[in-house]
Write a protein that holds these residues in place. Structure first.
Motif, short mmCIF file in Angstrom:
data_model
loop_
_atom_site.label_atom_id
_atom_site.label_comp_id
_atom_site.label_asym_id
_atom_site.label_seq_id
_atom_site.Cartn_x
_atom_site.Cartn_y
_atom_site.Cartn_z
N HIS A 20 8.30 -0.06 63.60
CA HIS A 20 6.90 0.25 63.35
C HIS A 20 6.69 1.61 62.68
O HIS A 20 5.73 1.77 61.93
N LEU A 21 7.55 2.58 62.95
CA LEU A 21 7.39 3.87 62.28
C LEU A 21 7.56 3.74 60.77
O LEU A 21 6.97 4.52 60.01
N ASP A 22 8.33 2.77 60.32
CA ASP A 22 8.51 2.57 58.88
C ASP A 22 7.37 1.79 58.24
O ASP A 22 7.34 1.64 57.02
N ARG A 23 6.42 1.30 59.04
CA ARG A 23 5.37 0.43 58.53
C ARG A 23 3.99 0.78 59.12
O ARG A 23 3.30 -0.10 59.64
N PRO A 24 3.57 2.02 59.05
CA PRO A 24 2.31 2.39 59.72
C PRO A 24 1.08 1.65 59.18
O PRO A 24 0.18 1.31 59.95
N ASP A 25 1.03 1.40 57.88
CA ASP A 25 -0.13 0.68 57.33
C ASP A 25 -0.18 -0.75 57.85
O ASP A 25 -1.25 -1.26 58.20
N LEU A 26 0.96 -1.41 57.91
CA LEU A 26 0.99 -2.78 58.44
C LEU A 26 0.61 -2.80 59.92
O LEU A 26 -0.10 -3.71 60.36
N VAL A 27 1.06 -1.83 60.67
CA VAL A 27 0.71 -1.76 62.09
C VAL A 27 -0.79 -1.58 62.24
O VAL A 27 -1.44 -2.27 63.04
N PHE A 28 -1.36 -0.68 61.45
CA PHE A 28 -2.80 -0.45 61.52
C PHE A 28 -3.56 -1.74 61.23
O PHE A 28 -4.46 -2.13 61.97
N ILE A 29 -3.19 -2.41 60.16
CA ILE A 29 -3.87 -3.65 59.77
C ILE A 29 -3.67 -4.73 60.84
O ILE A 29 -4.60 -5.46 61.19
N ALA A 30 -2.45 -4.83 61.36
CA ALA A 30 -2.15 -5.87 62.35
C ALA A 30 -3.01 -5.75 63.60
O ALA A 30 -3.29 -6.75 64.26
N TYR A 31 -3.44 -4.54 63.93
CA TYR A 31 -4.27 -4.36 65.12
C TYR A 31 -5.76 -4.26 64.79
O TYR A 31 -6.59 -4.82 65.50
N MET A 32 -6.09 -3.57 63.73
CA MET A 32 -7.50 -3.30 63.45
C MET A 32 -8.21 -4.39 62.67
O MET A 32 -9.43 -4.45 62.68
N GLU A 33 -7.46 -5.22 61.97
CA GLU A 33 -8.11 -6.22 61.12
C GLU A 33 -8.05 -7.64 61.66
O GLU A 33 -8.45 -8.58 60.98
N LEU A 34 -7.60 -7.81 62.88
CA LEU A 34 -7.60 -9.15 63.48
C LEU A 34 -8.99 -9.77 63.44
O LEU A 34 -9.13 -10.97 63.22
N ARG A 35 -9.99 -8.96 63.66
CA ARG A 35 -11.37 -9.46 63.71
C ARG A 35 -11.83 -10.04 62.38
O ARG A 35 -12.80 -10.79 62.32
N ASN A 36 -11.14 -9.68 61.28
CA ASN A 36 -11.54 -10.17 59.97
C ASN A 36 -10.79 -11.42 59.52
O ASN A 36 -11.01 -11.90 58.42
#
Length: 194
Positions: free
Chosen positions: A96-112
Motif C-alpha cells: 500500500h505504501l507504493d500505491r497511495p492514490d489507489l488506496v485513497f480511491i479504493a476507500y473514498m470512492e466506493l460510494r461512487n
C-alpha cells in the motif's frame, strides 16, 4: 476522428488510466470530467472513448485491478498463524505504501461505484479480509492468539495497517523498514496481549 498526433494505442490506454487515477485522487471522482482526463493525457475528449466506455468504467477498473493485484500478490507463506500474520502485515504495508492514490480511491470512492460494480469490489475486499480473518481464526484455535472477535480484529488491523498511507513520507524520520517493524509489533500485541 483522427488520432491526436503522438498518441499510440499501446501507450495511450495506460496513460488514460494513470491520468484518471491522479485526477480522481486529487479532486475526487465526481469533480473530474472526461475532458480533464483527455487534457491530462493530451488527446481530444472523444478519443478517450477508444480506451474506455465511460468514467464509471475507469473508476471500476482501477479499483478492480488494484484488488486483483493485491489478492494475487500475497499468499500465506506457511509456518503457522504468527508467521503468516507477520507476513500479511508487512506485505500490506509494503504494497500500500507504493500505491497511495489507489488506496485513497479504493476507500473514498466506493460510494461512487454503480451498484453492480460496488458488489464486485465489495466481494474482492471481502476475499482479502477473509484471508486475514482465516489467519486470526487459526491462531485463536491453536491458542496462539487471544482475541475476542476475529471479524472485528480483522477490520481493526486492516484499518490500522492501511492508515500508514495517510501519514508516511519517504523523507520522514522513519524508514519503510522501521514502520513495518513497529507496526508488526503493534499487530502482535493486539493478537497476543502480554
Amino acid at each position: 476522428m483522427a488520432r491526436t498526433q503522438g498518441s499510440h494505442a499501446g501507450t495511450t490506454g495506460p496513460k488514460v488510466r494513470e491520468a484518471a487515477l491522479r485526477l480522481f485522487a486529487r479532486h475526487g471522482f465526481a469533480a473530474v470530467s472526461m475532458r480533464q482526463i483527455a487534457a491530462e493525457v493530451g488527446v481530444q475528449a472523444g478519443a478517450l472513448y477508444l480506451y474506455t466506455p465511460d468514467k464509471q468504467t475507469l473508476l471500476f477498473e482501477l479499483m478492480r485491478d488494484h484488488m486483483d493485484d493485491l489478492l494475487s500478490d500475497w499468499a500465506p507463506p506457511g509456518g503457522g498463524p504468527m508467521a503468516e500474520l507477520e507476513d500479511f502485515a508487512r506485505h500490506h504495508i509494503r504494497y500500500h505504501l507504493d500505491r497511495p492514490d489507489l488506496v485513497f480511491i479504493a476507500y473514498m470512492e466506493l460510494r461512487n461505484l454503480a451498484p453492480g460494480n460496488f458488489v464486485v469490489i465489495e466481494g474482492l475486499r471481502r476475499d482479502y479480509e477473509n484471508r486475514l480473518e482465516a489467519i486470526l481464526r487459526a491462531g485463536l484455535a491453536e491458542g496462539a492468539f487471544d482475541i475476542a472477535d476475529p471479524k472485528l480484529a480483522t477490520m481493526a488491523l486492516i484499518s490500522m495497517l492501511t492508515g500508514v498511507t495517510t501519514w508516511f513520507r519517504d523523507d520522514g524520520r522513519l524508514t519503510r523498514a522501521d514502520v513495518e517493524t513497529i507496526y508488526w509489533e503493534m499487530v502482535r500485541k493486539v493478537v497476543r496481549p502480554e
